[in-house]
Structures are given as C-alpha cells and as structure tokens.
Design a protein around this motif. Structure first.
Motif, PDB file in Angstrom:
ATOM      1  N   ALA A 240     -39.516 116.338  -9.369  1.00 32.50           N
ATOM      2  CA  ALA A 240     -38.142 115.839  -9.465  1.00 32.50           C
ATOM      3  C   ALA A 240     -38.093 114.341  -9.177  1.00 32.50           C
ATOM      4  O   ALA A 240     -37.398 113.576  -9.870  1.00 32.50           O
ATOM      5  N   PHE A 241     -38.835 113.912  -8.157  1.00 32.10           N
ATOM      6  CA  PHE A 241     -38.901 112.490  -7.826  1.00 32.10           C
ATOM      7  C   PHE A 241     -39.467 111.681  -8.989  1.00 32.10           C
ATOM      8  O   PHE A 241     -38.982 110.595  -9.317  1.00 32.10           O
ATOM      9  N   ASP A 242     -40.493 112.233  -9.640  1.00 31.93           N
ATOM     10  CA  ASP A 242     -41.120 111.543 -10.760  1.00 31.93           C
ATOM     11  C   ASP A 242     -40.147 111.397 -11.940  1.00 31.93           C
ATOM     12  O   ASP A 242     -40.140 110.372 -12.619  1.00 31.93           O
ATOM     13  N   ILE A 243     -39.330 112.412 -12.182  1.00 31.66           N
ATOM     14  CA  ILE A 243     -38.341 112.330 -13.257  1.00 31.66           C
ATOM     15  C   ILE A 243     -37.313 111.249 -12.948  1.00 31.66           C
ATOM     16  O   ILE A 243     -36.872 110.504 -13.845  1.00 31.66           O
ATOM     17  N   LEU A 244     -36.923 111.131 -11.679  1.00 33.56           N
ATOM     18  CA  LEU A 244     -35.990 110.065 -11.293  1.00 33.56           C
ATOM     19  C   LEU A 244     -36.622 108.689 -11.500  1.00 33.56           C
ATOM     20  O   LEU A 244     -35.945 107.734 -11.910  1.00 33.56           O
ATOM     21  N   VAL A 245     -37.908 108.577 -11.220  1.00 31.06           N
ATOM     22  CA  VAL A 245     -38.624 107.310 -11.474  1.00 31.06           C
ATOM     23  C   VAL A 245     -38.609 106.988 -12.963  1.00 31.06           C
ATOM     24  O   VAL A 245     -38.423 105.833 -13.363  1.00 31.06           O
ATOM     25  N   VAL A 246     -38.786 108.015 -13.788  1.00 35.31           N
ATOM     26  CA  VAL A 246     -38.714 107.837 -15.243  1.00 35.31           C
ATOM     27  C   VAL A 246     -37.363 107.246 -15.628  1.00 35.31           C
ATOM     28  O   VAL A 246     -37.278 106.266 -16.376  1.00 35.31           O
ATOM     29  N   PHE A 247     -36.300 107.833 -15.111  1.00 38.27           N
ATOM     30  CA  PHE A 247     -34.945 107.360 -15.411  1.00 38.27           C
ATOM     31  C   PHE A 247     -34.741 105.927 -14.922  1.00 38.27           C
ATOM     32  O   PHE A 247     -34.191 105.078 -15.645  1.00 38.27           O
ATOM     33  N   GLY A 248     -35.212 105.635 -13.721  1.00 32.31           N
ATOM     34  CA  GLY A 248     -35.047 104.295 -13.165  1.00 32.31           C
ATOM     35  C   GLY A 248     -35.762 103.235 -13.971  1.00 32.31           C
ATOM     36  O   GLY A 248     -35.236 102.138 -14.190  1.00 32.31           O
ATOM     37  N   ASN A 249     -36.952 103.553 -14.445  1.00 34.82           N
ATOM     38  CA  ASN A 249     -37.702 102.578 -15.236  1.00 34.82           C
ATOM     39  C   ASN A 249     -37.046 102.327 -16.596  1.00 34.82           C
ATOM     40  O   ASN A 249     -37.091 101.210 -17.122  1.00 34.82           O
ATOM     41  N   LEU A 250     -36.424 103.369 -17.159  1.00 34.10           N
ATOM     42  CA  LEU A 250     -35.693 103.174 -18.412  1.00 34.10           C
ATOM     43  C   LEU A 250     -34.530 102.211 -18.206  1.00 34.10           C
ATOM     44  O   LEU A 250     -34.304 101.303 -19.023  1.00 34.10           O
ATOM     45  N   ILE A 251     -33.810 102.374 -17.111  1.00 30.81           N
ATOM     46  CA  ILE A 251     -32.675 101.489 -16.822  1.00 30.81           C
ATOM     47  C   ILE A 251     -33.152 100.053 -16.598  1.00 30.81           C
ATOM     48  O   ILE A 251     -32.564  99.098 -17.116  1.00 30.81           O
ATOM     49  N   THR A 252     -34.223  99.896 -15.842  1.00 33.80           N
ATOM     50  CA  THR A 252     -34.751  98.552 -15.570  1.00 33.80           C
ATOM     51  C   THR A 252     -35.170  97.851 -16.860  1.00 33.80           C
ATOM     52  O   THR A 252     -35.034  96.629 -16.991  1.00 33.80           O
ATOM     53  N   LEU A 253     -35.676  98.609 -17.808  1.00 34.93           N
ATOM     54  CA  LEU A 253     -36.125  98.032 -19.075  1.00 34.93           C
ATOM     55  C   LEU A 253     -34.967  97.607 -19.976  1.00 34.93           C
ATOM     56  O   LEU A 253     -35.109  96.680 -20.773  1.00 34.93           O
ATOM     57  N   THR A 254     -33.824  98.283 -19.872  1.00 33.34           N
ATOM     58  CA  THR A 254     -32.802  98.123 -20.908  1.00 33.34           C
ATOM     59  C   THR A 254     -31.473  97.519 -20.464  1.00 33.34           C
ATOM     60  O   THR A 254     -30.850  96.783 -21.228  1.00 33.34           O
ATOM     61  N   VAL A 255     -31.020  97.827 -19.251  1.00 34.18           N
ATOM     62  CA  VAL A 255     -29.654  97.472 -18.864  1.00 34.18           C
ATOM     63  C   VAL A 255     -29.397  95.972 -18.932  1.00 34.18           C
ATOM     64  O   VAL A 255     -28.357  95.531 -19.412  1.00 34.18           O
ATOM     65  N   ALA A 256     -30.347  95.167 -18.453  1.00 32.90           N
ATOM     66  CA  ALA A 256     -30.175  93.707 -18.464  1.00 32.90           C
ATOM     67  C   ALA A 256     -30.727  93.074 -19.734  1.00 32.90           C
ATOM     68  O   ALA A 256     -30.925  91.857 -19.798  1.00 32.90           O
ATOM     69  N   LEU A 257     -30.953  93.884 -20.751  1.00 31.57           N
ATOM     70  CA  LEU A 257     -31.364  93.398 -22.075  1.00 31.57           C
ATOM     71  C   LEU A 257     -32.650  92.575 -22.041  1.00 31.57           C
ATOM     72  O   LEU A 257     -32.832  91.655 -22.838  1.00 31.57           O
ATOM     73  N   GLU A 258     -33.547  92.920 -21.113  1.00 31.54           N
ATOM     74  CA  GLU A 258     -34.849  92.242 -21.029  1.00 31.54           C
ATOM     75  C   GLU A 258     -34.708  90.721 -20.925  1.00 31.54           C
ATOM     76  O   GLU A 258     -35.571  89.974 -21.405  1.00 31.54           O
ATOM     77  N   ILE A 259     -33.657  90.268 -20.280  1.00 29.94           N
ATOM     78  CA  ILE A 259     -33.400  88.822 -20.256  1.00 29.94           C
ATOM     79  C   ILE A 259     -34.498  88.054 -19.518  1.00 29.94           C
ATOM     80  O   ILE A 259     -34.712  86.861 -19.764  1.00 29.94           O
ATOM     81  N   SER A 260     -35.206  88.728 -18.636  1.00 28.37           N
ATOM     82  CA  SER A 260     -36.308  88.069 -17.940  1.00 28.37           C
ATOM     83  C   SER A 260     -37.354  87.548 -18.917  1.00 28.37           C
ATOM     84  O   SER A 260     -37.984  86.516 -18.678  1.00 28.37           O
ATOM     85  N   GLN A 261     -37.536  88.258 -20.042  1.00 27.30           N
ATOM     86  CA  GLN A 261     -38.472  87.790 -21.059  1.00 27.30           C
ATOM     87  C   GLN A 261     -37.969  86.498 -21.707  1.00 27.30           C
ATOM     88  O   GLN A 261     -38.747  85.615 -22.058  1.00 27.30           O
ATOM     89  N   GLY A 262     -36.655  86.396 -21.862  1.00 30.42           N
ATOM     90  CA  GLY A 262     -36.079  85.163 -22.393  1.00 30.42           C
ATOM     91  C   GLY A 262     -36.270  84.001 -21.446  1.00 30.42           C
ATOM     92  O   GLY A 262     -36.554  82.868 -21.861  1.00 30.42           O
ATOM     93  N   VAL A 263     -36.133  84.283 -20.151  1.00 27.14           N
ATOM     94  CA  VAL A 263     -36.372  83.237 -19.151  1.00 27.14           C
ATOM     95  C   VAL A 263     -37.825  82.777 -19.226  1.00 27.14           C
ATOM     96  O   VAL A 263     -38.112  81.575 -19.196  1.00 27.14           O
ATOM     97  N   ALA A 264     -38.741  83.721 -19.329  1.00 33.87           N
ATOM     98  CA  ALA A 264     -40.163  83.376 -19.395  1.00 33.87           C
ATOM     99  C   ALA A 264     -40.455  82.469 -20.584  1.00 33.87           C
ATOM    100  O   ALA A 264     -41.233  81.517 -20.476  1.00 33.87           O
ATOM    101  N   ARG A 265     -39.803  82.768 -21.702  1.00 35.59           N
ATOM    102  CA  ARG A 265     -40.113  82.021 -22.928  1.00 35.59           C
ATOM    103  C   ARG A 265     -39.549  80.613 -22.901  1.00 35.59           C
ATOM    104  O   ARG A 265     -40.216  79.665 -23.334  1.00 35.59           O
ATOM    105  N   TYR A 266     -38.326  80.440 -22.381  1.00 34.28           N
ATOM    106  CA  TYR A 266     -37.662  79.138 -22.470  1.00 34.28           C
ATOM    107  C   TYR A 266     -37.732  78.321 -21.182  1.00 34.28           C
ATOM    108  O   TYR A 266     -37.783  77.093 -21.231  1.00 34.28           O
ATOM    109  N   TYR A 267     -37.737  78.978 -20.050  1.00 36.90           N
ATOM    110  CA  TYR A 267     -37.764  78.250 -18.780  1.00 36.90           C
ATOM    111  C   TYR A 267     -39.072  77.488 -18.615  1.00 36.90           C
ATOM    112  O   TYR A 267     -39.083  76.328 -18.194  1.00 36.90           O
ATOM    113  N   THR A 268     -40.195  78.138 -18.943  1.00 39.09           N
ATOM    114  CA  THR A 268     -41.501  77.521 -18.688  1.00 39.09           C
ATOM    115  C   THR A 268     -41.771  76.297 -19.556  1.00 39.09           C
ATOM    116  O   THR A 268     -42.497  75.390 -19.149  1.00 39.09           O
ATOM    117  N   GLU A 269     -41.187  76.246 -20.754  1.00 36.28           N
ATOM    118  CA  GLU A 269     -41.452  75.100 -21.626  1.00 36.28           C
ATOM    119  C   GLU A 269     -40.367  74.029 -21.547  1.00 36.28           C
ATOM    120  O   GLU A 269     -40.507  72.954 -22.128  1.00 36.28           O
TER     121      GLU A 269
END
Length: 480
Positions: free
Chosen positions: A41-70
């Motif tokens: 049951a705990f593992d299924i909750l981890v599955v759900f949590g990782n899905l939310i972390t991947l999608t809710v903020a629209l992966e904006i951290s990847q955008g920061v990585a691409r534009y902030y560093t250059e």
C-alpha cells in the motif's frame, strides 16, 4: 570539463552515500513494522506521489535548467528562478486542497480500500512539501552550488530517518511514523533551502518568462507520464493480477536494486549542468565518451556484486517474508540504470527537440505495458521485472540513437556490448548457487574479486589510465 565533473560528482555522491546507507539501515525498519501488504500500500502511494511530482508543476524545473544556466544577466536569472518557484507553489497547493477534499474517493481508486484515507491525507501533505523541495534542491544544481546541494540532501535524509525510526519503531506508530518522517524531512529541506536561496527567490513573477520555460518543458509532460507508466506500471499490474502482498515483496526488491542510484546521482548531478555549459566546445563529446566508459565499468561491477549477493543481503536486513524479492533484483538493477542513463544522450535537450521524448517514452511505456500484460500472469513478479528491464532498455536505446544523430559522441559500442554480455553471464552463473551458504558466499566473493581485471581487459578502463591513477596516488600520498 572532466576535472569539473569529477569534482562535482564526488560532492553530489556524498549525500547519496548517506542516503543509500540509511536506506540499508531502514530496510529492517520497514520490514519489521510493515507487513508485505502494508508495504505494498505504501509503495502504491509512492507511485501516486511520483506521478504528481512529475506533472503538477508542468516540469518547470526542466525549463529553469535550460534557460537559467545559459542566462548571463543576474537580474534575469532571478526572474527565471522566482517565477518557477511561485508557479510551483500555487500548483502544489491547489493539488493538496483538491486531494484532501476528495481523499476518500482517491484512496478507494488507488488502493481499493477507503480505510486507508487517513494515510492518503498524510501522504498528500508530503507530496506538497516534497514537490517544492525538489524544485529548491535542483536550483542549487543550476547555480553550481554542489556543496550546498550535498548538505541539504544530508540534512533531509537524517531528519527523515531519525523521525521515522523514533516514531515507527520506538513509539510503534507503524506506517504513520514513516509518513511523519517523510513530512518532517521535506519540511526541513524547504525551510533550509529557501533560507539559502533568499537572494534567488524574490517577489518577482514574469508571465513571459513562465511561457518561455513552459514552452520548453510542456512537451515533457506527456513524456513524463510515459516515463511514469514505464516506471510504475509493474506495481499497478502486480496489484491487479496478484495482490498488495506481492507488490510489497516486489517493492522491496526494487528498493534494493535502486541502491545503484548511488552511482547515477553523482553522474547526473554533476554532468547535466556541465553539458549545458560546455556542449559547444570541441572536446566535450570526447570527454562525455570517456565519462560514459568509466560509468559503464562502475555500473557493471555494482550490478554483478548486488545481483549475486541479493539473497544474502535480504536474508540479513529483512524478514523471511521478503526473501522472494531476490529473484527480481538481477533484472531491476539494469532497469534502474537504463532509466537514468539518458543523461549520457544529451542531443535531444541540447537541440531543444524535446518533442522526441514524447514518442520515445510513450513507445517505452507501451512496450513495458504489453510485456507486463503477457509476463506477469505467467511468471509473477519475475515477469514484471523482466518487462521493466526490457522496457527501459528499449527507451535508452532509442534515446541514444536519436541523440547521436543530433549531437554525436564517439562511444565504443562493440566493447560496451561485449562487456555487458560477459558480466550478465557471470551474474547469471552466480545466482545458480543455492546449496551451502558459507561455501557459496566464498565462491561468489571470489568471482567478484576475479572480475575486477575484466574492466581493463574489456577496455572500459585503459591500462594507461590505471597507470596514471597509480602514479598520482603514489605521488600524492606516498612521496616524501
């Protein structure tokens, strides 16, 4: 680039040593206070949590990585970072409110048992804090503050472990204690991180900057969902075809295999920002090929050791109910490696053609799903592990093929494939020894030691590089 990589990689690996070491320490805790069903049951909750972390903020951290560093303008850097923070805060807060309101319904959907709703509500709070912490922690990478990144990782790990052990084991709170430990660690990480980034995160928000970052990261959303499906479809389908108990056993096997992430964190943490900063330099492809060769040598040795000793490790750190997890480790170790090795195929992100990731990861998810569909009913959790291994291998292979066309790196594929085959055969042989425990342990240890020279014979590490290391160590530590 090589010098900077090895320096930063060592720093990024330090918190991983602490984290993975504590993971070994927490193995007995999880298996003592959680039954296989509870862990499932705990593992299924981890599955759900990782899905939310991947999608809710629209992966904006990847955008920061691409534009902030250059970006060269300090003021614009602050706008990029601040915009991403406030956007993420709102997204995760709205998710938390929605999940708390509909917690009973969501719990029934996830676990087929609404009595877990209180646990789900606690985990929702953890998701909110952890999502923000991931954004904050990654910001230290984009600012090349590797020491602070390492320190905050260690602080969060120690806080999580300390609170979890005290509440779950000594106070007998069980799964509630583990969740409070996760919440405490994420909260401390957010507070400490925000204090150290007080000059970066300011009351600034620019919708044009947000649009620019999301335009880069938006194609990653369906890709992330496909990655999620590849990563977790095994547990969801095990729960469907078998039971939560089998999910728990498989989850422990995956947790043991995930220890190999220790190697990947150092490589990923140091390599990604260095590639973005140096990709247009002449020597970067050659340096990247050398780093990949070193990684392959380390990865194969770790794979061999962890695979052949998986049953012995589980016997020591878990209860008898979890020993069957040893059968999946040999497949899940390379699966975990493949799932993280995209960092060595940077052509797609360098050329900003992130739409390729959608097709690659959706294809991988489809392969993984179909294989799980066929193999789980026939082979149980071993079938799920095989499907995961093949699925991730497919994703990495296609990713590398496309990346090589966009940004060529001179890898030595023949020797790499030969090395994988040789180490795979040795690992398979090691797993066949199941008679006398002490005798087999010594044989396995001997096999592991004797395979060390193979990394040189197979040219994963060159003889001249071994000599250079020897001369350096002798001069640095033994010369008068």
């Amino acid at each position: 680039m090589l010098k900077a990589f090895f320096k930063d990689s060592a720093i990024y690996t330090l918190p991983s040593l602490v984290s993975r070491g504590l993971s070994f320490f927490l193995f007995p805790l999880y298996t003592q206070v959680l039954s296989p069903t509870d862990y499932g049951a705990f593992d299924i909750l981890v599955v759900f949590g990782n899905l939310i972390t991947l999608t809710v903020a629209l992966e904006i951290s990847q955008g920061v990585a691409r534009y902030y560093t250059e970006e060269q303008d300090p003021d614009k850097k602050i706008v990029y970072a601040s915009t991403s923070f406030w956007f993420s805060l709102v997204c995760y807060f709205l998710f938390m409110v929605f999940s708390l309101i509909f917690s009973t319904t969501l719990t029934g959907w996830l676990l087929d048992d609404k009595s877990w709703s209180g646990i789900f509500q606690l985990y929702t709070l953890h998701i909110f804090l952890y999502g923000l912490f991931c954004l904050i922690q990654n910001q230290f990478r984009w600012e090349f503050r590797s020491k602070t990144y390492a320190l905050i990782s260690i602080i969060v790990t120690l806080t999580t472990a300390g609170v979890s052990v005290y509440l779950a084991y000594f106070l007998k709170w069980g799964i509630h204690g583990i969740l409070y430990g996760l919440i405490s660690g994420s909260f401390v990480g957010c507070v400490y991180g925000l204090w150290n980034l007080r000059s970066t995160y300011q009351l600034k928000f620019d919708s044009s900057y947000l649009k620019k970052m999301i335009t880069f990261s938006a194609p990653l959303i369906p890709s992330s969902i496909a990655v999620f499906m590849s990563l977790y479809i095994d547990r969801l389908m095990i729960n469907h075809y078998l039971s939560l108990e089998e999910v728990g056993i498989y989850g422990i096997g995956y947790r043991l295999a995930s220890i190999v992430g220790l190697l990947m964190i150092g490589f990923k943490g140091a390599l990604t920002p260095l590639i973005y900063n140096n990709y247009n330099k002449k020597n970067t492809p050659k340096d990247l090929a050398v780093i990949f060769r070193y990684f392959s040598a380390a990865a194969l040795m770790i794979f061999l050791g962890l695979s052949i000793f998986s049953k012995e490790i589980l016997t020591i750190i878990t209860t008898p109910a979890y020993i069957p997890a040893s059968q999946v480790v040999i497949y899940l170790i390379p699966a975990v490696f493949f799932s993280n090795m995209y960092v060595f195929a940077p052509g797609i992100t360098i050329t900003k053609k992130t739409h390729f990731l959608i097709y690659i990861n959706m294809g991988g998810a489809l392969v993984n799903f179909l294989l799980n569909l066929v193999l789980i009913p026939r082979y149980g959790i071993s079938g799920a592990a095989i499907a995961t291994f093949i699925g991730y291998g497919f994703v990495f292979g296609v990713h590398m093929i496309i990346s090589q066309k966009l940004y060529f790196v001179p890898h030595k594929w023949k020797q790499l494939v030969l090395a994988i085959g040789v180490f795979g055969l040795i690992a398979g042989f090691g797993l066949t020894m199941d008679s006398d425990y002490r005798f087999n342990f010594l044989i396995k240890l001997g096999i592991l030691i004797m395979t060390i020279p193979l990394v040189v014979l197979l040219k994963l590490i060159l003889k001249k590089e071994v000599v250079q290391v020897y001369v350096f160590v002798k001069h640095r530590f033994f010369s008068k």
